[in-house]
Design a protein around this motif. Structure first.
Motif, mmCIF file in Angstrom:
data_model
loop_
_atom_site.group_PDB
_atom_site.id
_atom_site.type_symbol
_atom_site.label_atom_id
_atom_site.label_comp_id
_atom_site.label_asym_id
_atom_site.label_seq_id
_atom_site.Cartn_x
_atom_site.Cartn_y
_atom_site.Cartn_z
ATOM 1 N N LYS A 108 0.888 -10.588 4.035
ATOM 2 C CA LYS A 108 -0.314 -10.005 4.623
ATOM 3 C C LYS A 108 -0.680 -10.834 5.847
ATOM 4 O O LYS A 108 -0.625 -12.066 5.806
ATOM 5 N N LEU A 109 -1.029 -10.156 6.919
ATOM 6 C CA LEU A 109 -1.451 -10.835 8.142
ATOM 7 C C LEU A 109 -2.774 -10.245 8.589
ATOM 8 O O LEU A 109 -3.021 -9.029 8.430
ATOM 9 N N TYR A 110 -3.621 -11.070 9.191
ATOM 10 C CA TYR A 110 -4.926 -10.636 9.676
ATOM 11 C C TYR A 110 -5.103 -11.157 11.097
ATOM 12 O O TYR A 110 -4.964 -12.357 11.351
ATOM 13 N N SER A 111 -5.401 -10.263 12.018
ATOM 14 C CA SER A 111 -5.596 -10.668 13.408
ATOM 15 C C SER A 111 -6.443 -9.639 14.125
ATOM 16 O O SER A 111 -6.197 -8.429 14.001
ATOM 17 N N GLU A 112 -7.442 -10.111 14.845
ATOM 18 C CA GLU A 112 -8.286 -9.268 15.689
ATOM 19 C C GLU A 112 -8.837 -8.063 14.934
ATOM 20 O O GLU A 112 -8.876 -6.953 15.450
ATOM 21 N N GLY A 113 -9.255 -8.294 13.697
ATOM 22 C CA GLY A 113 -9.881 -7.246 12.909
ATOM 23 C C GLY A 113 -8.925 -6.269 12.259
ATOM 24 O O GLY A 113 -9.366 -5.315 11.615
ATOM 25 N N VAL A 114 -7.631 -6.471 12.410
ATOM 26 C CA VAL A 114 -6.631 -5.573 11.841
ATOM 27 C C VAL A 114 -5.926 -6.276 10.685
ATOM 28 O O VAL A 114 -5.542 -7.446 10.798
ATOM 29 N N SER A 115 -5.762 -5.563 9.588
ATOM 30 C CA SER A 115 -5.028 -6.064 8.429
ATOM 31 C C SER A 115 -3.636 -5.446 8.431
ATOM 32 O O SER A 115 -3.488 -4.225 8.523
ATOM 33 N N TYR A 116 -2.611 -6.303 8.347
ATOM 34 C CA TYR A 116 -1.224 -5.847 8.302
ATOM 35 C C TYR A 116 -0.637 -6.199 6.938
ATOM 36 O O TYR A 116 -0.822 -7.313 6.447
ATOM 37 N N LYS A 117 0.080 -5.263 6.362
ATOM 38 C CA LYS A 117 0.744 -5.516 5.095
ATOM 39 C C LYS A 117 2.216 -5.146 5.235
ATOM 40 O O LYS A 117 2.552 -4.097 5.775
ATOM 41 N N GLY A 118 3.075 -6.047 4.737
ATOM 42 C CA GLY A 118 4.497 -5.796 4.909
ATOM 43 C C GLY A 118 5.351 -6.647 4.018
ATOM 44 O O GLY A 118 4.916 -7.120 2.964
ATOM 45 N N VAL A 119 6.595 -6.857 4.460
ATOM 46 C CA VAL A 119 7.594 -7.520 3.633
ATOM 47 C C VAL A 119 8.421 -8.486 4.463
ATOM 48 O O VAL A 119 8.642 -8.279 5.663
ATOM 49 N N ILE A 164 4.252 -4.137 13.362
ATOM 50 C CA ILE A 164 4.653 -5.411 13.941
ATOM 51 C C ILE A 164 5.920 -5.902 13.266
ATOM 52 O O ILE A 164 6.154 -5.640 12.091
ATOM 53 N N TRP A 165 6.739 -6.615 14.040
ATOM 54 C CA TRP A 165 7.989 -7.193 13.544
ATOM 55 C C TRP A 165 8.043 -8.670 13.888
ATOM 56 O O TRP A 165 7.490 -9.102 14.911
ATOM 57 N N GLY A 166 8.720 -9.422 13.054
ATOM 58 C CA GLY A 166 8.987 -10.816 13.351
ATOM 59 C C GLY A 166 10.402 -11.170 12.956
ATOM 60 O O GLY A 166 10.940 -10.645 11.976
ATOM 61 N N ALA A 167 11.020 -12.065 13.717
ATOM 62 C CA ALA A 167 12.372 -12.542 13.408
ATOM 63 C C ALA A 167 12.422 -14.039 13.667
ATOM 64 O O ALA A 167 12.214 -14.488 14.794
ATOM 65 N N LYS A 168 12.683 -14.782 12.628
ATOM 66 C CA LYS A 168 12.701 -16.239 12.708
ATOM 67 C C LYS A 168 14.107 -16.701 13.057
ATOM 68 O O LYS A 168 15.068 -16.265 12.436
ATOM 69 N N GLY A 169 14.245 -17.575 14.050
ATOM 70 C CA GLY A 169 15.581 -18.068 14.338
ATOM 71 C C GLY A 169 15.831 -18.335 15.792
ATOM 72 O O GLY A 169 14.976 -18.128 16.651
ATOM 73 N N GLN A 170 17.079 -18.757 16.080
ATOM 74 C CA GLN A 170 17.370 -19.286 17.388
ATOM 75 C C GLN A 170 17.453 -18.215 18.470
ATOM 76 O O GLN A 170 17.496 -18.556 19.647
ATOM 77 N N ALA A 194 5.584 -5.158 9.161
ATOM 78 C CA ALA A 194 4.300 -4.824 8.542
ATOM 79 C C ALA A 194 3.641 -3.664 9.272
ATOM 80 O O ALA A 194 3.843 -3.466 10.474
ATOM 81 N N VAL A 195 2.840 -2.910 8.520
ATOM 82 C CA VAL A 195 2.077 -1.782 9.048
ATOM 83 C C VAL A 195 0.611 -2.169 9.076
ATOM 84 O O VAL A 195 0.068 -2.673 8.086
ATOM 85 N N GLY A 196 -0.043 -1.930 10.223
ATOM 86 C CA GLY A 196 -1.437 -2.306 10.395
ATOM 87 C C GLY A 196 -2.392 -1.200 10.012
ATOM 88 O O GLY A 196 -2.055 -0.013 10.036
ATOM 89 N N SER A 197 -3.620 -1.602 9.683
ATOM 90 C CA SER A 197 -4.665 -0.633 9.339
ATOM 91 C C SER A 197 -5.041 0.237 10.523
ATOM 92 O O SER A 197 -5.721 1.256 10.358
ATOM 93 N N ASP A 215 0.804 -1.218 0.000
ATOM 94 C CA ASP A 215 0.000 0.000 0.000
ATOM 95 C C ASP A 215 0.839 1.270 0.000
ATOM 96 O O ASP A 215 0.307 2.371 0.182
ATOM 97 N N GLY A 216 2.141 1.120 -0.180
ATOM 98 C CA GLY A 216 2.983 2.307 -0.233
ATOM 99 C C GLY A 216 3.319 2.899 1.115
ATOM 100 O O GLY A 216 3.645 4.090 1.196
ATOM 101 N N TRP A 217 3.290 2.087 2.189
ATOM 102 C CA TRP A 217 3.753 2.544 3.500
ATOM 103 C C TRP A 217 5.140 1.958 3.765
ATOM 104 O O TRP A 217 5.339 0.745 3.623
ATOM 105 N N PRO A 218 6.102 2.777 4.146
ATOM 106 C CA PRO A 218 7.419 2.238 4.496
ATOM 107 C C PRO A 218 7.341 1.385 5.762
ATOM 108 O O PRO A 218 6.741 1.788 6.758
ATOM 109 N N CYS A 219 7.947 0.206 5.697
ATOM 110 C CA CYS A 219 8.019 -0.707 6.839
ATOM 111 C C CYS A 219 9.465 -0.755 7.320
ATOM 112 O O CYS A 219 10.374 -1.036 6.532
#
Length: 698
Positions: A502-513, A538-544, A530-533, A420-424
């Motif tokens: 894209k993530l969806y949780s508790e009525g909020v749509s998040y779009k990111g990379v 929100i941030w995520g980091a996969k790993g140990q 990702a940036v929520g509506s 959607d053109g929002w910087p993440c």
């Protein structure tokens, strides 16, 4: 030679003077907090009275060279270096946006002469005024018509009698000379006579100043403080400056391309309505944010792609001041600027300081700590957003830490546009990573993530020094079937051959990379931002880094090894005894193909195969990188045949390969739950596909 088996993959300043004088000794060496005023208008804080040039301080951490520069602004020096300019004449430069080195120029030693005009204005009514602590938040741009580097410097006054000075130079390294003053604030009918400014030149010699006054003082519900310049070109090549600080609002002025000073031919109507997200004043310019006693500071405007992006920092810059940066955008230079939820950046009524912990604006980050960080980052703000020669975009800001001190350092995080053109903003500091234009496979994206949900309304403890409300990470799992479980429940999708999520949780749509990065411990991880509506990031980091495991030992002997994700068993294909026989998972049958002998070898174990009469062992096939296949090979005790056995909190076990320096774990490829699914090694992220039950065998 062993035959390789390859696997296919799917494609500052509102609170800024609320610093105790007793902290001054610490700040002399490390740099002190920035600029601004308390709601109660406490003045003459430490910074304004030190009377020394604090400069920039270098700090080595996270395998990067950081600098302590308050209110950083970054520009491409067009000479192979990126330059950073900040408050208190603290300057630095870098070749890679990662490692910074402090520098000086003639401003450091000649500031009293260069800024004499502004200092004389700010000294009115305050004979003890000291310029040394009041050169704040510069911004610099190369003026194409003048063919000069133009530096815009805030000269702060103790009673809002501030100004913004212009210096110019042929080289970004200087020497700089004074060109003129762009705008003033704080004029009144007493100690700060308007006749000493350019007000009458702009508005006419009979123009009233009554709207700027409350009694005989500067009206904080209307007038801004002329500090924090941000200078930029619009999409048509016109030169503009945003500026302002608590409380009257953030304004923009047209600049004259030929002089770099105010364009006196551009007029602004008197419009205080702001019901459509816009307002204006004949002298101060167009109001694009805040106002009516409520504002923010440290505006930064840039035209990127299809939008003008506006960043504003709210709260007090000290550790317990709640400092945080929020983002808005507009398709038009003069606004209205809105956030993801459609809220205007301007106010139609006073809201006090509440937007410090309010819901207006996309809050880039809260006070937070991730597992790989030694300290929480707090009070991060007064940012600039910069696009480099390669087109990479960055958020550059100063931050403090939860160590009970007021020391600050600069952090640089890459930003990537979402759908959607929002910087993440990426979760970890920039270390040269590049976004994959072709995206990532499901196996790379699915899994368990350290998760941070930045709190829009986060409040901090303003009573006990060192006690801060820090957002700590939790855990979520992005399941390959599109479900999200853990700290939040919902669903997710990713767009094949792109980095988008894209993530969806508790009525909020998040779009990111998705973006592969190194964390603070230099472990490479898949991350997402990702940036929520609702304006939440929100941030995520996969790993140990998020895993809580302990070294384990089990009795030497025979075991059946069952995968926790599929409930299928480790199995040597076809029960063959040969070298390079593949390893898979299969339904339990109890044969020798599913029987393994765990043999301790120092701090590691070897996994000998029953199919070979325990003469072969599991072996990472010709490689140490993630995705490398695991097969069977004659046992000789090499690193590719040894695994660190660890126990997870749920009682399961994981096998970390020695050849990967214990960063990769044995797993079921792509989390599959079917017979014949392959076994490989992948970055240890703690998902069920990497967890195993050990069942004693006869």
């Amino acid at each position: 030679m062993k035959k390789k088996k390859f696997k296919e993959f799917n494609i500052s300043k509102f609170f800024k003077k609320a610093v105790a004088v007793t902290m001054a000794c610490t700040f002399v060496l490390t740099g002190i907090p920035g600029d601004g005023f308390l709601a109660t208008h406490i003045r003459d804080g430490v910074k304004a009275n030190l009377g020394v040039d604090l400069g920039a301080t270098e700090v080595k951490a996270n395998n990067l060279r950081h600098v302590s520069v308050h209110d950083p602004s970054v520009v491409d020096g067009q000479n192979g270096y990126y330059y950073m300019f900040g408050s208190h004449r603290a300057f630095a430069r870098s070749k890679d946006m990662c490692n910074w080195q402090t520098i000086t120029n003639n401003i450091n030693t000649d500031y009293n002469r260069l800024f004499k005009v502004g200092a004389d204005w700010s000294r009115l009514g305050n004979p003890n005024y000291d310029l040394a602590g009041n050169t704040w938040a510069p911004d610099i741009i190369y003026n194409k018509k003048m063919k000069k580097w133009c530096m815009y410097m805030s000269i702060n006054g103790q009673d809002f009698n501030s100004s913004i000075a212009l210096l110019t130079a042929d080289s970004i390294d200087g020497p700089y000379s004074y060109k003129g003053t762009v705008v003033y604030s704080g004029f009144d009918k007493g100690a700060h006579p308007v006749s000493k400014t350019d007000y009458y030149k702009v508005c006419g010699k009979n123009a009233s100043i009554d709207r700027y006054l409350a009694g005989n003082r500067w009206n904080l519900n209307y007038g801004t403080n002329a500090i924090d310049p941000s200078v930029f070109y619009d999409q048509n090549g016109g030169l503009w400056m945003s500026y302002g600080s608590w409380f009257g609002g953030i304004f923009i002025l047209k600049l004259d391309d030929n002089t770099g000073l105010r364009d006196y031919n551009t007029k602004y109507p008197l419009d205080t309505n702001a019901s459509d997200g816009k307002a204006s004043d004949p002298y101060m310019g167009n109001r694009i944010a805040g106002g009516l006693g409520s504002s923010g500071e440290a505006s930064y405007v840039r035209h990127i792609g299809n939008y003008y992006y506006l960043f504003v920092t709210y709260g007090g810059f000290v550790s317990n001041g709640g400092y945080n940066t929020r983002m808005f955008r507009s398709k038009h230079l003069n606004g209205p600027y809105v956030d993801a939820a459609g809220n205007y950046a301007t106010y139609t009524k006073g809201v006090g300081i509440n937007n410090t912990w309010g819901t207006t604006g996309i809050r880039l980050h809260s006070y937070y700590k991730m597992a790989s960080m030694d300290r929480a980052e707090i009070a991060g703000g007064h940012n600039c957003v910069f696009v480099d020669r390669e087109g990479k975009m960055y958020d550059i800001y100063h931050t403090r830490f939860d160590d009970g001190e007021e020391f600050h350092e600069v952090r640089v995080h890459q930003m990537v546009m979402n759908q959607d053109g929002w910087p993440c903003e990426a979760p970890f500091e920039y270390k040269g990573e590049t976004l994959s234009k072709n995206g990532y496979s499901l196996n790379e994206c699915a899994g368990t993530y350290e998760f941070v949900k930045h709190d829009q309304q986060q409040k901090v403890d303003d009573k006990t020094k060192g006690a801060y409300n820090v957002t700590k990470s939790s855990t979520i799992t992005l399941h390959s079937n599109g479900k999200i479980t853990g700290a939040i429940d919902g669903s997710w999708t990713y767009q094949a051959n792109t980095p988008y999520i894209k993530l969806y949780s508790e009525g909020v749509s998040y779009k990111g990379v998705f973006l592969r990065q190194q964390d603070e411990k230099n472990v490479t991880k898949m991350t997402f931002s990702a940036v929520g509506s609702d304006n939440t990031c929100i941030w995520g980091a996969k790993g140990q880094g998020i895993l809580n495991y302990s070294k384990a030992s089990v009795p030497e002997g025979k075991y059946h090894i069952k995968n926790a994700g599929s409930n299928l068993y480790l199995d040597v294909d076809g029960n063959k005894p040969d070298n390079n026989t593949n390893v898979q998972q299969f339904a339990f049958n109890g044969c020798s193909a599913q029987t393994f002998y765990i043999k301790p070898v120092g701090n590691y174990v070897a996994i000998l195969t029953g199919s070979s009469d325990f003469k072969c062992s599991l072996d990472v096939t010709d490689g140490f990188t993630k995705g490398t296949n695991i097969s069977q090979w004659k046992y000789f005790g090499g690193d590719m045949q040894l695994f660190k056995l660890v126990q997870n909190p749920d009682g399961t076990y994981s096998f970390l390969s020695k050849v990967s320096s214990e960063t990769n774990a044995m797993e079921i490829f792509e989390n599959k739950t079917t017979n014949g699914a392959n076994v490989d090694q992948w970055e240890f992220w703690g998902g069920n596909s990497q967890k195993w039950y050990l069942e004693p065998a006869r």
